[in-house]
Design an enzyme around this catalytic site. Sequence first.
Site, PDB file in Angstrom:
ATOM      1  N   HIS A 108     -35.419 -19.740  -8.019  1.00 31.16           N
ATOM      2  CA  HIS A 108     -34.414 -20.466  -7.212  1.00 31.16           C
ATOM      3  C   HIS A 108     -34.988 -21.782  -6.678  1.00 31.16           C
ATOM      4  O   HIS A 108     -34.484 -22.848  -6.994  1.00 31.16           O
ATOM      5  CB  HIS A 108     -33.845 -19.612  -6.062  1.00 31.16           C
ATOM      6  CG  HIS A 108     -33.586 -18.184  -6.429  1.00 31.16           C
ATOM      7  ND1 HIS A 108     -32.755 -17.837  -7.464  1.00 31.16           N
ATOM      8  CD2 HIS A 108     -34.060 -17.015  -5.916  1.00 31.16           C
ATOM      9  CE1 HIS A 108     -32.725 -16.505  -7.571  1.00 31.16           C
ATOM     10  NE2 HIS A 108     -33.508 -15.991  -6.653  1.00 31.16           N
ATOM     11  N   HIS A 127     -34.781 -14.507 -15.735  1.00 25.37           N
ATOM     12  CA  HIS A 127     -34.359 -13.952 -14.447  1.00 25.37           C
ATOM     13  C   HIS A 127     -33.040 -13.187 -14.603  1.00 25.37           C
ATOM     14  O   HIS A 127     -31.950 -13.744 -14.450  1.00 25.37           O
ATOM     15  CB  HIS A 127     -34.213 -15.043 -13.386  1.00 25.37           C
ATOM     16  CG  HIS A 127     -34.087 -14.511 -11.989  1.00 25.37           C
ATOM     17  ND1 HIS A 127     -34.882 -14.947 -10.950  1.00 25.37           N
ATOM     18  CD2 HIS A 127     -33.268 -13.575 -11.450  1.00 25.37           C
ATOM     19  CE1 HIS A 127     -34.560 -14.308  -9.843  1.00 25.37           C
ATOM     20  NE2 HIS A 127     -33.567 -13.465 -10.121  1.00 25.37           N
ATOM     21  N   LYS A 162     -42.534  -8.850  -9.215  1.00 26.45           N
ATOM     22  CA  LYS A 162     -41.558  -9.718  -8.552  1.00 26.45           C
ATOM     23  C   LYS A 162     -41.732  -9.561  -7.047  1.00 26.45           C
ATOM     24  O   LYS A 162     -41.883  -8.442  -6.546  1.00 26.45           O
ATOM     25  CB  LYS A 162     -40.136  -9.291  -8.954  1.00 26.45           C
ATOM     26  CG  LYS A 162     -39.009  -9.878  -8.103  1.00 26.45           C
ATOM     27  CD  LYS A 162     -38.755 -11.340  -8.418  1.00 26.45           C
ATOM     28  CE  LYS A 162     -37.624 -11.921  -7.557  1.00 26.45           C
ATOM     29  NZ  LYS A 162     -36.343 -11.236  -7.674  1.00 26.45           N
ATOM     30  N   HIS A 190     -31.142  -9.158 -13.779  1.00 24.06           N
ATOM     31  CA  HIS A 190     -31.176  -7.820 -13.163  1.00 24.06           C
ATOM     32  C   HIS A 190     -30.164  -6.994 -13.952  1.00 24.06           C
ATOM     33  O   HIS A 190     -29.012  -6.852 -13.537  1.00 24.06           O
ATOM     34  CB  HIS A 190     -30.779  -7.880 -11.685  1.00 24.06           C
ATOM     35  CG  HIS A 190     -31.593  -8.818 -10.846  1.00 24.06           C
ATOM     36  ND1 HIS A 190     -32.782  -8.460 -10.268  1.00 24.06           N
ATOM     37  CD2 HIS A 190     -31.381 -10.112 -10.502  1.00 24.06           C
ATOM     38  CE1 HIS A 190     -33.290  -9.492  -9.582  1.00 24.06           C
ATOM     39  NE2 HIS A 190     -32.459 -10.505  -9.712  1.00 24.06           N
ATOM     40  N   ASP A 227     -30.276 -15.251 -13.052  1.00 29.64           N
ATOM     41  CA  ASP A 227     -29.913 -14.281 -12.009  1.00 29.64           C
ATOM     42  C   ASP A 227     -28.671 -13.482 -12.407  1.00 29.64           C
ATOM     43  O   ASP A 227     -27.898 -13.052 -11.543  1.00 29.64           O
ATOM     44  CB  ASP A 227     -29.695 -14.949 -10.644  1.00 29.64           C
ATOM     45  CG  ASP A 227     -30.226 -14.085  -9.490  1.00 29.64           C
ATOM     46  OD1 ASP A 227     -30.661 -12.952  -9.752  1.00 29.64           O
ATOM     47  OD2 ASP A 227     -30.188 -14.545  -8.330  1.00 29.64           O
TER      48      ASP A 227
HETATM   49 ZN   LIG Z   1     -32.559 -12.348  -8.709  1.00 31.76          ZN
END
Ligand SMILES: [Zn+2]
Length: 435
Positions: free
Chosen positions: A277, A92, A216, A94, A345
Amino acid sequence: MKSALLSTLSSLSAILVLAFPASGQGGVAVFAERMLDVRTGELIDDVVVYVDGDEITRIETQRDFGSFELGEGYRAMNLGDVTLMPGLIDCHTHLTGDLEGEWETRNVREGAADAALRGARNAKRTLEAGFTTVRDVGSSGFADIALMKAIDRGFVPGPRMFPAGHTISITGGHGDATGYRPGVLERGVESGIANGPDEVVAAVRYQIKHGAKVIKTTATAGVLSHEGPVGAQQYSFEELKAMVEEAARHGLKVAAHAHGTEGIIAASKAGVASIEHGSVLTDEAIRVMKEHGTYLVPTTYLADSIDLDQLPEMIRAKAESILPTAKESVRSAVAAGVKIAFGTDAAVYPHGLNAREFAAMVERGMTPLATIQSATLAACDLIGVADRGVIEAGKLADLVAVPGNPLEDVSLLQEVLFVMKGGRVEFTRIRKRAH
Ligand SMILES: [Zn+2]
């Protein structure tokens, strides 16, 4: 090149390292005092990993060494007192985003080219932190796909990427651009904004057309966006099911961002591969996830680290309401034996600090070995690849080295000393030995 003859183990440390090769060409023999077998948790002493091109071809250990002859044409690379491990995988990230400066309005001030170049910097940081593969779950303007191509072509250093293109989101949902006046950044299926099963299918097809390797979606509302409440379900079961079925027709899996219980359950029942999450996990949600074999990607270090002071008031309130529950949910999932894959994340905290997640996972009840398996074996299972995640003949030569014993102190994974990707040394803090 004359082959080097080693008569005793002790001479391992005296191997002359001729050069760290500049490319994946030719054979390299990588020596390390320890290697972690991520399948068994066994630390194996004094290993030689042979690499030809981008592949591991052979592994020899202390047991094989009585009199050891380095194969003809192999260059020796002695890493010394380190623990060798397979390249790590973050499910995960970005890479094209971060929370620097005025991130909140960046999507009206910057375009895909800005994001891609930002991503080039972040990709290098991620790779040098020991992460040789990432599942990159949501970008804009296909900046992530462009970054993947640039990395694969060797233009910029970075991990192997499994990009999602645009996140599939409802209008006004967590993946949309919210908080602007009407007319600003109104988005359609090309940008992942889709309502109802037909549009959802169209949005999935468009992402795949342009290079997505994973789909996603945002099954529920989120924290860092101007919609609320944070746990609210945003896609119906029927929409999620249409998405999963369309992705599967193309051999792709779906990763579902989900904080609230109803959205988690709907997404799991619809067949998504992972819940990202998973902040409010009830016993029922855990039962459904186990029944459907759904992975949890906890992104739990965030709950310890996010700087609430830098968030706008509405977003801050959402973060404060969800984060304590999120930590407890990870604890419950670990205790119940939910499948867990490593994800950070990264973007929401600085890229390159990905390995801090390991210690947070241990704090939530996992063993150090289980956290390492979540970033290797489990991550491969989730992504759907069998060519990496373990140091074995026939696998990609993606290797990292850390000091000490990470099974005793998992935070040592934050001190990566050496990174090889596809047989190429991408990063090293190990001095060449020539004595
Ligand atoms: Zn994310």
